[in-house]
Design a protein around this motif. Sequence first.
Motif, PDB file in Angstrom:
ATOM      1  N   GLU A 102      -5.655 -16.767  -4.483  1.00  0.00           N
ATOM      2  CA  GLU A 102      -6.251 -16.507  -5.793  1.00  0.00           C
ATOM      3  C   GLU A 102      -7.603 -15.818  -5.649  1.00  0.00           C
ATOM      4  OE1 GLU A 102      -6.354 -20.145  -7.972  1.00  0.00           O
ATOM      5  OE2 GLU A 102      -4.204 -20.184  -8.317  1.00  0.00           O
ATOM      6  N   SER A 103      -7.620 -14.746  -4.839  1.00  0.00           N
ATOM      7  CA  SER A 103      -8.866 -14.021  -4.613  1.00  0.00           C
ATOM      8  C   SER A 103      -8.587 -12.528  -4.594  1.00  0.00           C
ATOM      9  CB  SER A 103      -9.506 -14.440  -3.279  1.00  0.00           C
ATOM     10  OG  SER A 103      -8.637 -14.148  -2.197  1.00  0.00           O
ATOM     11  N   TRP A 104      -9.595 -11.754  -4.961  1.00  0.00           N
ATOM     12  CA  TRP A 104      -9.496 -10.303  -4.985  1.00  0.00           C
ATOM     13  C   TRP A 104      -9.792  -9.763  -3.600  1.00  0.00           C
ATOM     14  CZ3 TRP A 104      -7.681  -7.285  -8.813  1.00  0.00           C
ATOM     15  CH2 TRP A 104      -7.877  -5.902  -8.705  1.00  0.00           C
ATOM     16  N   GLN A 105      -8.854  -8.995  -3.021  1.00  0.00           N
ATOM     17  CA  GLN A 105      -8.984  -8.516  -1.651  1.00  0.00           C
ATOM     18  C   GLN A 105      -9.493  -7.082  -1.564  1.00  0.00           C
ATOM     19  OE1 GLN A 105      -8.375 -10.689   0.896  1.00  0.00           O
ATOM     20  NE2 GLN A 105      -7.969 -12.197  -0.697  1.00  0.00           N
ATOM     21  N   GLY A 106      -9.405  -6.325  -2.638  1.00  0.00           N
ATOM     22  CA  GLY A 106      -9.843  -4.939  -2.608  1.00  0.00           C
ATOM     23  C   GLY A 106      -8.831  -4.041  -1.918  1.00  0.00           C
ATOM     24  N   ILE A 107      -9.305  -2.887  -1.418  1.00  0.00           N
ATOM     25  CA  ILE A 107      -8.403  -1.880  -0.850  1.00  0.00           C
ATOM     26  C   ILE A 107      -8.609  -1.715   0.654  1.00  0.00           C
ATOM     27  CG2 ILE A 107      -8.189  -0.584  -2.995  1.00  0.00           C
ATOM     28  CD1 ILE A 107     -10.267   1.385  -1.903  1.00  0.00           C
ATOM     29  N   ALA A 108      -9.189  -2.707   1.303  1.00  0.00           N
ATOM     30  CA  ALA A 108      -9.421  -2.616   2.746  1.00  0.00           C
ATOM     31  C   ALA A 108      -8.083  -2.524   3.480  1.00  0.00           C
ATOM     32  CB  ALA A 108     -10.212  -3.817   3.227  1.00  0.00           C
ATOM     33  N   GLY A 109      -8.131  -1.993   4.704  1.00  0.00           N
ATOM     34  CA  GLY A 109      -6.921  -1.795   5.477  1.00  0.00           C
ATOM     35  C   GLY A 109      -6.358  -0.414   5.232  1.00  0.00           C
ATOM     36  N   MET A 110      -7.157   0.600   5.580  1.00  0.00           N
ATOM     37  CA  MET A 110      -6.778   1.986   5.330  1.00  0.00           C
ATOM     38  C   MET A 110      -6.803   2.764   6.635  1.00  0.00           C
ATOM     39  SD  MET A 110      -6.487   2.177   1.928  1.00  0.00           S
ATOM     40  CE  MET A 110      -6.819   3.853   1.398  1.00  0.00           C
ATOM     41  N   SER A 111      -5.899   3.716   6.755  1.00  0.00           N
ATOM     42  CA  SER A 111      -5.844   4.581   7.932  1.00  0.00           C
ATOM     43  C   SER A 111      -6.243   5.998   7.542  1.00  0.00           C
ATOM     44  CB  SER A 111      -4.427   4.591   8.516  1.00  0.00           C
ATOM     45  OG  SER A 111      -4.247   5.687   9.400  1.00  0.00           O
ATOM     46  N   TYR A 112      -7.240   6.549   8.244  1.00  0.00           N
ATOM     47  CA  TYR A 112      -7.651   7.916   7.958  1.00  0.00           C
ATOM     48  C   TYR A 112      -6.498   8.891   8.181  1.00  0.00           C
ATOM     49  CZ  TYR A 112      -9.196  12.612   8.827  1.00  0.00           C
ATOM     50  OH  TYR A 112      -9.281  13.984   8.806  1.00  0.00           O
ATOM     51  N   HIS A 113      -5.799   8.733   9.306  1.00  0.00           N
ATOM     52  CA  HIS A 113      -4.730   9.684   9.627  1.00  0.00           C
ATOM     53  C   HIS A 113      -3.581   9.593   8.614  1.00  0.00           C
ATOM     54  CE1 HIS A 113      -6.889   9.422  13.512  1.00  0.00           C
ATOM     55  NE2 HIS A 113      -6.577  10.701  13.587  1.00  0.00           N
ATOM     56  N   GLY A 114      -3.339   8.384   8.087  1.00  0.00           N
ATOM     57  CA  GLY A 114      -2.346   8.247   7.033  1.00  0.00           C
ATOM     58  C   GLY A 114      -2.774   8.970   5.768  1.00  0.00           C
ATOM     59  N   SER A 115      -4.057   8.838   5.422  1.00  0.00           N
ATOM     60  CA  SER A 115      -4.587   9.543   4.254  1.00  0.00           C
ATOM     61  C   SER A 115      -4.505  11.050   4.446  1.00  0.00           C
ATOM     62  CB  SER A 115      -6.043   9.131   3.999  1.00  0.00           C
ATOM     63  OG  SER A 115      -6.130   7.801   3.535  1.00  0.00           O
ATOM     64  N   LEU A 116      -4.814  11.512   5.655  1.00  0.00           N
ATOM     65  CA  LEU A 116      -4.788  12.945   5.941  1.00  0.00           C
ATOM     66  C   LEU A 116      -3.397  13.536   5.711  1.00  0.00           C
ATOM     67  CD1 LEU A 116      -6.105  15.535   7.143  1.00  0.00           C
ATOM     68  CD2 LEU A 116      -5.357  14.709   9.386  1.00  0.00           C
ATOM     69  N   ILE A 117      -2.387  12.859   6.218  1.00  0.00           N
ATOM     70  CA  ILE A 117      -1.011  13.353   6.060  1.00  0.00           C
ATOM     71  C   ILE A 117      -0.622  13.401   4.581  1.00  0.00           C
ATOM     72  CG2 ILE A 117       1.418  12.828   6.530  1.00  0.00           C
ATOM     73  CD1 ILE A 117       0.447  11.579   9.193  1.00  0.00           C
ATOM     74  N   ALA A 118      -0.952  12.334   3.851  1.00  0.00           N
ATOM     75  CA  ALA A 118      -0.610  12.272   2.425  1.00  0.00           C
ATOM     76  C   ALA A 118      -1.368  13.321   1.623  1.00  0.00           C
ATOM     77  CB  ALA A 118      -0.887  10.873   1.883  1.00  0.00           C
ATOM     78  N   VAL A 119      -2.648  13.517   1.935  1.00  0.00           N
ATOM     79  CA  VAL A 119      -3.462  14.509   1.226  1.00  0.00           C
ATOM     80  C   VAL A 119      -2.925  15.919   1.484  1.00  0.00           C
ATOM     81  CG1 VAL A 119      -5.721  15.649   1.278  1.00  0.00           C
ATOM     82  CG2 VAL A 119      -5.583  13.169   1.010  1.00  0.00           C
ATOM     83  N   ALA A 120      -2.557  16.207   2.731  1.00  0.00           N
ATOM     84  CA  ALA A 120      -2.005  17.528   3.052  1.00  0.00           C
ATOM     85  C   ALA A 120      -0.706  17.770   2.287  1.00  0.00           C
ATOM     86  CB  ALA A 120      -1.770  17.637   4.558  1.00  0.00           C
ATOM     87  N   PHE A 121       0.127  16.749   2.198  1.00  0.00           N
ATOM     88  CA  PHE A 121       1.399  16.874   1.479  1.00  0.00           C
ATOM     89  C   PHE A 121       1.153  17.071  -0.015  1.00  0.00           C
ATOM     90  CE2 PHE A 121       5.292  14.930  -0.429  1.00  0.00           C
ATOM     91  CZ  PHE A 121       6.205  15.865   0.055  1.00  0.00           C
ATOM     92  N   ALA A 122       0.215  16.290  -0.593  1.00  0.00           N
ATOM     93  CA  ALA A 122      -0.100  16.433  -2.016  1.00  0.00           C
ATOM     94  C   ALA A 122      -0.696  17.801  -2.307  1.00  0.00           C
ATOM     95  CB  ALA A 122      -1.077  15.330  -2.442  1.00  0.00           C
ATOM     96  N   LEU A 123      -1.553  18.289  -1.415  1.00  0.00           N
ATOM     97  CA  LEU A 123      -2.164  19.608  -1.579  1.00  0.00           C
ATOM     98  C   LEU A 123      -1.104  20.700  -1.562  1.00  0.00           C
ATOM     99  CD1 LEU A 123      -4.957  21.071  -1.735  1.00  0.00           C
ATOM    100  CD2 LEU A 123      -4.824  21.285   0.751  1.00  0.00           C
ATOM    101  N   LEU A 124      -0.145  20.569  -0.649  1.00  0.00           N
ATOM    102  CA  LEU A 124       0.933  21.552  -0.552  1.00  0.00           C
ATOM    103  C   LEU A 124       1.775  21.562  -1.829  1.00  0.00           C
ATOM    104  CD1 LEU A 124       2.607  23.587   1.070  1.00  0.00           C
ATOM    105  CD2 LEU A 124       3.861  21.657   2.053  1.00  0.00           C
ATOM    106  N   LEU A 125       2.139  20.374  -2.311  1.00  0.00           N
ATOM    107  CA  LEU A 125       2.934  20.294  -3.533  1.00  0.00           C
ATOM    108  C   LEU A 125       2.190  20.883  -4.728  1.00  0.00           C
ATOM    109  CD1 LEU A 125       4.562  16.740  -3.309  1.00  0.00           C
ATOM    110  CD2 LEU A 125       5.643  18.954  -2.889  1.00  0.00           C
ATOM    111  N   PHE A 126       0.897  20.564  -4.832  1.00  0.00           N
ATOM    112  CA  PHE A 126       0.102  21.043  -5.962  1.00  0.00           C
ATOM    113  C   PHE A 126      -0.004  22.560  -5.947  1.00  0.00           C
ATOM    114  CE2 PHE A 126      -3.780  22.193  -8.165  1.00  0.00           C
ATOM    115  CZ  PHE A 126      -3.743  21.401  -9.303  1.00  0.00           C
ATOM    116  N   TYR A 127      -0.331  23.140  -4.795  1.00  0.00           N
ATOM    117  CA  TYR A 127      -0.512  24.591  -4.719  1.00  0.00           C
ATOM    118  C   TYR A 127       0.809  25.338  -4.859  1.00  0.00           C
ATOM    119  CZ  TYR A 127      -5.498  25.089  -3.991  1.00  0.00           C
ATOM    120  OH  TYR A 127      -6.859  25.133  -4.198  1.00  0.00           O
ATOM    121  N   ARG A 128       1.879  24.740  -4.383  1.00  0.00           N
ATOM    122  CA  ARG A 128       3.180  25.364  -4.578  1.00  0.00           C
ATOM    123  C   ARG A 128       3.559  25.360  -6.063  1.00  0.00           C
ATOM    124  NH1 ARG A 128       6.617  25.882  -0.050  1.00  0.00           N
ATOM    125  NH2 ARG A 128       5.360  26.952   1.514  1.00  0.00           N
TER     126      ARG A 128
END
Length: 278
Positions: A102-128
């Motif tokens: 019963e506690s708020w944990q926030g968004i900790a537990g993030m991977s930079y390389h995971g974010s990079l891959i997702a951001v690149a994919f989102a950028l590609l979809l958006f520009y296409r």
Amino acid sequence: MIEWWQHIPENLNPIVFTVGFFSFYWYAFFYLLGWASAFFLAKLLVAKGVSSGISQEDVSDLFVWLLVAALLGGKIGYLFFYMLPFFPVEQSFFLPYDFASESWQGIAGMSYHGSLIAVAFALLLFYRAKKLDFWKGADMVALCAPLAIFFGRLGNFVNTELPGRITAAPWGMYFPEIFPQGVLRHPSSLYEAFFEGILLFLILLFFRKQFQFSGALATLYLMFYAVLRFIAEIFREPDVQVGYFFGGLTLGQVLSLGMFIVGLFLFLSRKSKKYGIL
């Protein structure tokens, strides 16, 4: 001689405020501050005509896509890169609120390389979808990304996560709840804020005039981030559940080696236009 600033991590409160069951963490604050700083720099670049082909309205839409992609990719990436030994993971890993405690944990537990891959994919979809030049968009985002990383690493520090390795250096700090306790450690998240944020931004500014082909900044970003992250990882304690690879490399260093190879291949490909990638 013990200095007061060596105890800064022990005295940090990771929570900004709490209202009922909801707690707002400094980590989330710096994460959003990094996103906002990158967003306003992108708007400035478009206004000055540095990044052509995209409108101010498109920048606003794009950065919503990138924020969602970074959050989802960072979480999923951490799951696959760092949490595989703990499958199946607890439900609380995916949710900011832990119903068991019963506690708020926030968004900790993030991977930079995971974010990079997702951001690149989102950028590609958006520009296409907009029928725009993906590589010009990648160059713009690459120049803005170090600002987001800088504030993100400050968030890591305030959250007293990503501790450094044990050191006798006079600038070492005491990090709470990390075994063994009572020893000085490198403030590795501050090192990363400098290397991956400030220094990387200055490097990209320098090379922006040296290479004019589209995709230059994006691919240079991949290479220089990989090098700087590899160096910073020398001072960072590896995740206990992962440990070392190949006799002494951290997972972050292994991923950065792969990132450098991909960046170098894309840089040479874009420079020569030999393969016409994307």
